[in-house]
Scaffold this motif. Structure first.
Motif, PDB file in Angstrom:
ATOM      1  N   MET A 221       0.283 -11.629   4.098  1.00 28.49           N
ATOM      2  CA  MET A 221      -0.333 -10.700   3.124  1.00 28.49           C
ATOM      3  C   MET A 221      -0.406  -9.291   3.734  1.00 28.49           C
ATOM      4  SD  MET A 221      -2.182 -10.310   0.251  1.00 28.49           S
ATOM      5  CE  MET A 221      -3.758 -10.265  -0.507  1.00 28.49           C
ATOM      6  N   TYR A 222       0.221  -8.348   3.038  1.00 27.76           N
ATOM      7  CA  TYR A 222       0.174  -6.955   3.496  1.00 27.76           C
ATOM      8  C   TYR A 222      -1.032  -6.257   2.854  1.00 27.76           C
ATOM      9  CZ  TYR A 222       4.900  -7.787   5.131  1.00 27.76           C
ATOM     10  OH  TYR A 222       5.989  -8.286   5.786  1.00 27.76           O
ATOM     11  N   ASP A 223      -1.467  -5.180   3.486  1.00 30.46           N
ATOM     12  CA  ASP A 223      -2.441  -4.329   2.807  1.00 30.46           C
ATOM     13  C   ASP A 223      -1.743  -3.586   1.671  1.00 30.46           C
ATOM     14  OD1 ASP A 223      -4.815  -4.835   4.365  1.00 30.46           O
ATOM     15  OD2 ASP A 223      -3.797  -3.811   6.020  1.00 30.46           O
ATOM     16  N   VAL A 224      -0.588  -2.988   2.014  1.00 30.71           N
ATOM     17  CA  VAL A 224       0.129  -2.179   1.015  1.00 30.71           C
ATOM     18  C   VAL A 224       1.622  -2.461   1.126  1.00 30.71           C
ATOM     19  CG1 VAL A 224       0.691   0.179   0.265  1.00 30.71           C
ATOM     20  CG2 VAL A 224      -1.605  -0.335   1.107  1.00 30.71           C
ATOM     21  N   ILE A 225       2.267  -2.618  -0.025  1.00 25.19           N
ATOM     22  CA  ILE A 225       3.736  -2.622  -0.087  1.00 25.19           C
ATOM     23  C   ILE A 225       4.150  -1.335  -0.774  1.00 25.19           C
ATOM     24  CG2 ILE A 225       5.793  -3.710  -1.071  1.00 25.19           C
ATOM     25  CD1 ILE A 225       4.279  -6.391  -0.938  1.00 25.19           C
ATOM     26  N   VAL A 226       5.089  -0.620  -0.145  1.00 27.13           N
ATOM     27  CA  VAL A 226       5.618   0.614  -0.726  1.00 27.13           C
ATOM     28  C   VAL A 226       7.066   0.342  -1.125  1.00 27.13           C
ATOM     29  CG1 VAL A 226       6.067   3.062  -0.360  1.00 27.13           C
ATOM     30  CG2 VAL A 226       4.139   1.970   0.819  1.00 27.13           C
ATOM     31  N   VAL A 227       7.386   0.610  -2.377  1.00 29.05           N
ATOM     32  CA  VAL A 227       8.753   0.404  -2.873  1.00 29.05           C
ATOM     33  C   VAL A 227       9.449   1.766  -2.899  1.00 29.05           C
ATOM     34  CG1 VAL A 227      10.165  -0.546  -4.730  1.00 29.05           C
ATOM     35  CG2 VAL A 227       7.860  -1.458  -4.322  1.00 29.05           C
ATOM     36  N   GLY A 228      10.490   1.924  -2.067  1.00 28.02           N
ATOM     37  CA  GLY A 228      11.163   3.228  -1.950  1.00 28.02           C
ATOM     38  C   GLY A 228      10.756   3.880  -0.649  1.00 28.02           C
ATOM     39  N   ALA A 229      11.777   4.295   0.146  1.00 27.67           N
ATOM     40  CA  ALA A 229      11.468   4.741   1.517  1.00 27.67           C
ATOM     41  C   ALA A 229      11.939   6.172   1.798  1.00 27.67           C
ATOM     42  CB  ALA A 229      12.115   3.779   2.513  1.00 27.67           C
TER      43      ALA A 229
ATOM     44  N   ALA B 168       8.780  10.311  -0.632  1.00 28.62           N
ATOM     45  CA  ALA B 168       7.424   9.905  -1.003  1.00 28.62           C
ATOM     46  C   ALA B 168       7.014   8.640  -0.265  1.00 28.62           C
ATOM     47  CB  ALA B 168       7.338   9.692  -2.518  1.00 28.62           C
ATOM     48  N   GLY B 169       7.898   7.641  -0.247  1.00 24.02           N
ATOM     49  CA  GLY B 169       7.504   6.322   0.243  1.00 24.02           C
ATOM     50  C   GLY B 169       7.265   6.262   1.734  1.00 24.02           C
ATOM     51  N   SER B 170       8.187   6.804   2.519  1.00 25.08           N
ATOM     52  CA  SER B 170       8.016   6.673   3.975  1.00 25.08           C
ATOM     53  C   SER B 170       6.768   7.382   4.489  1.00 25.08           C
ATOM     54  CB  SER B 170       9.274   7.162   4.708  1.00 25.08           C
ATOM     55  OG  SER B 170      10.227   6.118   4.707  1.00 25.08           O
ATOM     56  N   PRO B 171       6.468   8.619   4.002  1.00 28.62           N
ATOM     57  CA  PRO B 171       5.214   9.224   4.474  1.00 28.62           C
ATOM     58  C   PRO B 171       3.967   8.405   4.126  1.00 28.62           C
ATOM     59  CG  PRO B 171       6.651  10.919   3.601  1.00 28.62           C
ATOM     60  CD  PRO B 171       7.306   9.597   3.280  1.00 28.62           C
ATOM     61  N   VAL B 172       3.920   7.836   2.908  1.00 28.06           N
ATOM     62  CA  VAL B 172       2.749   7.016   2.552  1.00 28.06           C
ATOM     63  C   VAL B 172       2.649   5.836   3.517  1.00 28.06           C
ATOM     64  CG1 VAL B 172       1.751   5.503   0.793  1.00 28.06           C
ATOM     65  CG2 VAL B 172       2.780   7.674   0.108  1.00 28.06           C
ATOM     66  N   ALA B 173       3.796   5.174   3.752  1.00 22.71           N
ATOM     67  CA  ALA B 173       3.792   4.010   4.656  1.00 22.71           C
ATOM     68  C   ALA B 173       3.387   4.429   6.064  1.00 22.71           C
ATOM     69  CB  ALA B 173       5.185   3.377   4.662  1.00 22.71           C
ATOM     70  N   MET B 174       3.950   5.549   6.526  1.00 24.27           N
ATOM     71  CA  MET B 174       3.647   6.020   7.886  1.00 24.27           C
ATOM     72  C   MET B 174       2.155   6.335   8.037  1.00 24.27           C
ATOM     73  SD  MET B 174       4.911   9.596   9.586  1.00 24.27           S
ATOM     74  CE  MET B 174       3.861  10.548   8.488  1.00 24.27           C
ATOM     75  N   LEU B 175       1.609   7.072   7.077  1.00 21.43           N
ATOM     76  CA  LEU B 175       0.217   7.518   7.215  1.00 21.43           C
ATOM     77  C   LEU B 175      -0.740   6.328   7.167  1.00 21.43           C
ATOM     78  CD1 LEU B 175       0.526  10.729   5.011  1.00 21.43           C
ATOM     79  CD2 LEU B 175       0.156  10.663   7.500  1.00 21.43           C
ATOM     80  N   LEU B 176      -0.436   5.334   6.333  1.00 25.65           N
ATOM     81  CA  LEU B 176      -1.304   4.147   6.274  1.00 25.65           C
ATOM     82  C   LEU B 176      -1.140   3.290   7.530  1.00 25.65           C
ATOM     83  CD1 LEU B 176      -0.913   3.243   2.501  1.00 25.65           C
ATOM     84  CD2 LEU B 176      -2.996   4.065   3.638  1.00 25.65           C
ATOM     85  N   ALA B 177       0.101   3.177   8.005  1.00 29.80           N
ATOM     86  CA  ALA B 177       0.318   2.380   9.225  1.00 29.80           C
ATOM     87  C   ALA B 177      -0.387   3.041  10.411  1.00 29.80           C
ATOM     88  CB  ALA B 177       1.809   2.236   9.494  1.00 29.80           C
ATOM     89  N   ARG B 178      -0.354   4.365  10.448  1.00 29.85           N
ATOM     90  CA  ARG B 178      -1.051   5.060  11.539  1.00 29.85           C
ATOM     91  C   ARG B 178      -2.550   4.785  11.513  1.00 29.85           C
ATOM     92  NH1 ARG B 178       1.622  11.141  11.818  1.00 29.85           N
ATOM     93  NH2 ARG B 178       3.644  10.510  12.685  1.00 29.85           N
ATOM     94  N   ARG B 179      -3.073   4.486  10.332  1.00 30.92           N
ATOM     95  CA  ARG B 179      -4.499   4.160  10.233  1.00 30.92           C
ATOM     96  C   ARG B 179      -4.770   2.695  10.533  1.00 30.92           C
ATOM     97  NH1 ARG B 179      -8.173   7.782   8.510  1.00 30.92           N
ATOM     98  NH2 ARG B 179      -7.497   9.587   7.304  1.00 30.92           N
ATOM     99  N   GLY B 180      -3.707   1.974  10.834  1.00 31.80           N
ATOM    100  CA  GLY B 180      -3.891   0.577  11.249  1.00 31.80           C
ATOM    101  C   GLY B 180      -3.697  -0.443  10.144  1.00 31.80           C
ATOM    102  N   TYR B 181      -3.276  -0.011   8.958  1.00 34.33           N
ATOM    103  CA  TYR B 181      -3.069  -0.978   7.876  1.00 34.33           C
ATOM    104  C   TYR B 181      -1.733  -1.683   8.055  1.00 34.33           C
ATOM    105  CZ  TYR B 181      -7.084   1.234   5.803  1.00 34.33           C
ATOM    106  OH  TYR B 181      -8.364   1.706   5.602  1.00 34.33           O
ATOM    107  N   ARG B 182      -1.659  -2.863   7.492  1.00 30.69           N
ATOM    108  CA  ARG B 182      -0.421  -3.650   7.544  1.00 30.69           C
ATOM    109  C   ARG B 182       0.423  -3.253   6.320  1.00 30.69           C
ATOM    110  NH1 ARG B 182       0.956  -9.782   6.974  1.00 30.69           N
ATOM    111  NH2 ARG B 182       3.026  -9.630   7.920  1.00 30.69           N
ATOM    112  N   VAL B 183       1.523  -2.584   6.597  1.00 22.22           N
ATOM    113  CA  VAL B 183       2.310  -1.963   5.523  1.00 22.22           C
ATOM    114  C   VAL B 183       3.741  -2.477   5.560  1.00 22.22           C
ATOM    115  CG1 VAL B 183       3.122   0.235   4.562  1.00 22.22           C
ATOM    116  CG2 VAL B 183       0.919   0.144   5.750  1.00 22.22           C
ATOM    117  N   LEU B 184       4.266  -2.779   4.371  1.00 25.17           N
ATOM    118  CA  LEU B 184       5.693  -3.096   4.219  1.00 25.17           C
ATOM    119  C   LEU B 184       6.298  -2.016   3.328  1.00 25.17           C
ATOM    120  CD1 LEU B 184       8.184  -5.055   4.356  1.00 25.17           C
ATOM    121  CD2 LEU B 184       7.306  -6.087   2.247  1.00 25.17           C
ATOM    122  N   VAL B 185       7.407  -1.417   3.784  1.00 23.10           N
ATOM    123  CA  VAL B 185       8.127  -0.478   2.916  1.00 23.10           C
ATOM    124  C   VAL B 185       9.545  -1.004   2.745  1.00 23.10           C
ATOM    125  CG1 VAL B 185       8.517   1.121   4.858  1.00 23.10           C
ATOM    126  CG2 VAL B 185       8.844   1.929   2.549  1.00 23.10           C
ATOM    127  N   VAL B 186       9.981  -1.081   1.476  1.00 23.24           N
ATOM    128  CA  VAL B 186      11.310  -1.641   1.198  1.00 23.24           C
ATOM    129  C   VAL B 186      12.142  -0.617   0.446  1.00 23.24           C
ATOM    130  CG1 VAL B 186      10.339  -3.962   1.040  1.00 23.24           C
ATOM    131  CG2 VAL B 186      10.736  -2.670  -1.057  1.00 23.24           C
TER     132      VAL B 186
END
Ligand SMILES: Cc1cc2nc3c(=O)[nH]c(=O)nc-3n(C[C@H](O)[C@H](O)[C@H](O)COP(=O)(O)OP(=O)(O)OC[C@H]3O[C@@H](n4cnc5c(N)ncnc54)[C@H](O)[C@@H]3O)c2cc1C
Length: 415
Positions: A1-9, A12-30
């Motif tokens: 179970m991820y905290d957040v899945i981001v569709v599109g990298a 828009a998508g990669s920065p959202v994934a990066m910023l959340l991952a930097r905060r320690g969340y478990r993120v999947l970006v596809v």
């Protein structure tokens, strides 16, 4: 179970994934693409966009790719010329035009380095829903041809104008304004025009120095010219330069060498989409798209991607109910982007409205307002401030505009 899945990298998508991952969340970006990957988009970035890259620690990395910095801009409509550069915006004193192959790969790498899991060649084909309608994950087709399900507390659609996430949640479009133009662009050696954005008689060309000592040259015309243009793109492309600014046309004909095939696109309409709902949000072009003429898509993807990541953090950490936090993201995005959206729609007509002609005619005769104009264009001043009646009155006084020609926002409706 991820905290957040981001569709599109991409932007828009990669920065959202990066910023959340930097905060320690478990993120999947596809992404269904594999990076480095090009996309049909020119790639001018305003100071406000570079400021986000700088804040994220990525600007030096982008500069190190050999990306030329531009510190002079030229906009012209007919014989009206506005030239110069903006004040520093959050310390940024340049604009640039990095190839998407370079920029997008850099963003994907940054997301991965931050700890996000990145799956390339992975296309989302559907969403997973709980019984109460809440989005709980995605179904994706994988590189090996199989399908997989991924579960998350929240799903972000950063999957561009034809967003699958938007389609699956049934996100309505609002403030739609039909697109007016089409674009042809390519990369040329042998010429160096720094930055230009010139319009005459509903024909526009833009030029921007990019990687590998190449100039990116872009032509935009209204859709009624498409059939003729498509019949002979080389001649029609050259003809726009000859018509809009013959000196550039002559330089292009004598010295320019086209290094890559044309990319052509009938781009999508201008629109906003409902960008939040139970368990989902949209960001970047998926949630808000506008004509490429003003080159604000990437910058906005960064600015509102960061805002979404902040609001998601408030929700995921339990400070605020997550759907409320994300609704607030959408509210602020709509409020803060309205000026850029309105100005972009107005400019996309490829002819200045009487109001814009009055203001920019005056601006062209005032060095201080040319600076102010580029500061607005670069994101350092809102269009409401720039076009405020007091500010325009001072401008008209400064350059001696006759009373009958002093048009104000009230004369224009929108810009
Ligand atoms: C001709 C043209 C010129 C432009 N010029 C400029 C410019 O000079 N400056 C500027 O700032 N902006 C410009 N733009 C706008 C800019 O391209 C976009 O605003 C920007 O790319 C938006 O980024 P994004 O990440 O939201 O979406 P995109 O860049 O469209 O990325 C979406 C990603 O989602 C992936 N995806 C889509 N569906 C799925 C799925 N179902 N599953 C998995 N992955 C999926 C795609 O593969 C893609 O990688 C231009 C656009 C056009 C068309």
């Amino acid at each position: 179970m991820y905290d957040v899945i981001v569709v599109g990298a991409r932007c828009a998508g990669s920065p959202v994934a990066m910023l959340l991952a930097r905060r320690g969340y478990r993120v999947l970006v596809v992404d269904r693409a594999a990076f480095p990957s090009d996309t049909v988009s020119t790639h001018f970035i305003h100071q406000a966009g570079l400021a986000r890259l700088n804040a994220w620690g990525l600007l030096e990395r982008l500069r190190a790719t050999g990306m030329p910095a531009l510190r002079r801009m030229r906009f012209a409509s007919g014989d009206l010329v506005v030239e110069g550069f903006a004040d520093p915006i959050e310390g940024i004193t340049e604009v640039c035009c990095p190839r998407r192959t370079v920029l997008d790969a850099l963003l994907v790498d940054a997301a991965r380095e931050a700890g996000a899991e990145v799956l390339e060649r992975c296309g989302v084909v559907g969403l997973l829903f709980a019984a109460d309608g809440r989005v709980t994950g995605v179904r994706a087709s994988m590189a090996d041809g199989g399908e997989r399900e991924f579960h998350a507390r929240f799903v972000v659609g950063a999957d561009g104008v034809n967003s699958t996430v938007a389609a699956r949640v049934g996100a309505d479009v609002y403030r739609a304004v039909p697109a007016t133009g089409f674009v042809y662009y390519s990369y040329f050696s042998g010429i160096d025009w720094s930055h230009q954005n010139l319009i005459r008689d509903e024909r526009q060309f833009a030029a921007c120095r990019t990687h590998d000592d190449l100039m990116m040259l872009v032509v935009m015309r209204k859709r009624d010219a498409y059939r003729t243009f498509r019949a002979d793109p080389e001649a029609e492309f050259q003809a726009v330069f000859d018509h809009v600014a013959p000196e550039f046309g002559a330089d292009l004909r004598a010295n320019g060498r086209q290094e890559e095939p044309f990319r052509a696109i009938h781009y999508a309409d201008n629109f906003y989409r409902r960008s939040h709902g139970p368990g989902w949000a949209l960001v970047g072009d998926a949630g808000y798209h506008k004509d490429p003429l003003t080159g604000w898509g990437i910058t906005d993807a960064f600015v509102y991607g960061e805002l979404l990541a902040e609001q998601l953090h408030l929700g995921l950490s339990g400070d605020v109910p997550i759907d409320d936090a994300v609704a607030e993201y959408a509210r602020r995005r709509d409020r803060d982007s309205a000026g850029v959206f309105g100005l972009t729609v107005a400019m996309s007509e490829l002819t200045l409205s009487p109001f814009l002609a009055s203001v920019l005619g005056a601006v062209s005769r005032s060095p201080s307002y040319q600076r102010k104009f580029f500061t607005m264009v670069g994101g350092g001043l809102s269009s409401d401030e720039f076009f405020a009646p007091d500010s325009l009155a001072a401008l008209y006084d400064e350059v001696g505009t006759p009373p009958a020609e002093r048009l104000l926002p009230a004369d224009a409706g929108a810009h």
